[in-house]
Write a protein that holds these residues in place. Sequence first.
Motif, PDB file in Angstrom:
ATOM      1  N   THR A 137      60.248 -36.602 -13.252  1.00 39.31           N
ATOM      2  CA  THR A 137      60.162 -35.297 -13.900  1.00 39.31           C
ATOM      3  C   THR A 137      58.743 -34.749 -13.763  1.00 39.31           C
ATOM      4  O   THR A 137      57.769 -35.474 -13.955  1.00 39.31           O
ATOM      5  N   VAL A 139      55.654 -33.106 -15.092  1.00 37.96           N
ATOM      6  CA  VAL A 139      55.111 -32.994 -16.447  1.00 37.96           C
ATOM      7  C   VAL A 139      53.633 -32.617 -16.416  1.00 37.96           C
ATOM      8  O   VAL A 139      52.931 -32.867 -15.442  1.00 37.96           O
ATOM      9  N   ASP A 155      53.110 -35.999 -22.907  1.00 33.42           N
ATOM     10  CA  ASP A 155      53.708 -35.408 -21.712  1.00 33.42           C
ATOM     11  C   ASP A 155      54.531 -34.200 -22.110  1.00 33.42           C
ATOM     12  O   ASP A 155      55.336 -34.264 -23.052  1.00 33.42           O
ATOM     13  N   ASP A 157      57.126 -31.366 -20.443  1.00 34.24           N
ATOM     14  CA  ASP A 157      57.953 -31.040 -19.284  1.00 34.24           C
ATOM     15  C   ASP A 157      57.469 -29.703 -18.701  1.00 34.24           C
ATOM     16  O   ASP A 157      57.394 -28.702 -19.412  1.00 34.24           O
ATOM     17  N   LYS A 159      58.855 -27.784 -16.631  1.00 33.26           N
ATOM     18  CA  LYS A 159      59.935 -26.809 -16.406  1.00 33.26           C
ATOM     19  C   LYS A 159      60.380 -26.168 -17.703  1.00 33.26           C
ATOM     20  O   LYS A 159      60.664 -24.979 -17.748  1.00 33.26           O
ATOM     21  N   THR A 160      60.455 -26.981 -18.777  1.00 31.28           N
ATOM     22  CA  THR A 160      61.030 -26.491 -20.045  1.00 31.28           C
ATOM     23  C   THR A 160      59.996 -26.276 -21.144  1.00 31.28           C
ATOM     24  O   THR A 160      60.281 -25.570 -22.113  1.00 31.28           O
ATOM     25  N   ARG A 164      57.843 -34.603 -24.319  1.00 30.73           N
ATOM     26  CA  ARG A 164      58.690 -35.786 -24.035  1.00 30.73           C
ATOM     27  C   ARG A 164      58.254 -36.984 -24.829  1.00 30.73           C
ATOM     28  O   ARG A 164      57.180 -37.141 -25.204  1.00 30.73           O
TER      29      ARG A 164
END
Length: 164
Positions: A137, A139, A155, A157, A159-160, A164
């Motif tokens: 992923t 991060v 961490d 994400d 993309k979102t 995490r």
Amino acid sequence: MRSSRLVAAGVLTLALAGCSTEPPPGPAAPAPDGGDAQPVKAIQAAAGAVPGGRVFDVEHADDGWEIKVASNGQEHKVRVSRDGGQVLGQQQTAKPSDDMAKVQQADVDAVKALQAAQKRLPGELDEMEIDLATDGTLVWQVGLRDGTGVEHDVDVDAKTGQVR
């Protein structure tokens, strides 16, 4: 006897006048909204110093911040003052980092990633970079120093924006 008590009281008063019950100043606390204004300003200044700049690495330097910025396939190192108010210098890097391609895939920029990390774990930014987690992923790895000086890795994400 009375004069010696007055002298002793005066000496004690003078000695205590220089003392304080306040703890010594430590690292700057994050802003009340969970943000850390100085690194945010520094990130924004570095990105703005390079046309189309996207920050992908932030580290403390002796005189402030050293920030790596991607722009049009080129990597730039931008030095910014500790308070984030002034670009101190910049240079194009001869051999760009592989992290430049990673930042192009990110939907979440460095400022949003820092803010998300600090919302989860308030602290002062030590360093951050975009990278791949062990599961692949993309991060933002954010190093935050808490009020006791301990560094924690968070961490986010890329993309979102989820921690995490």
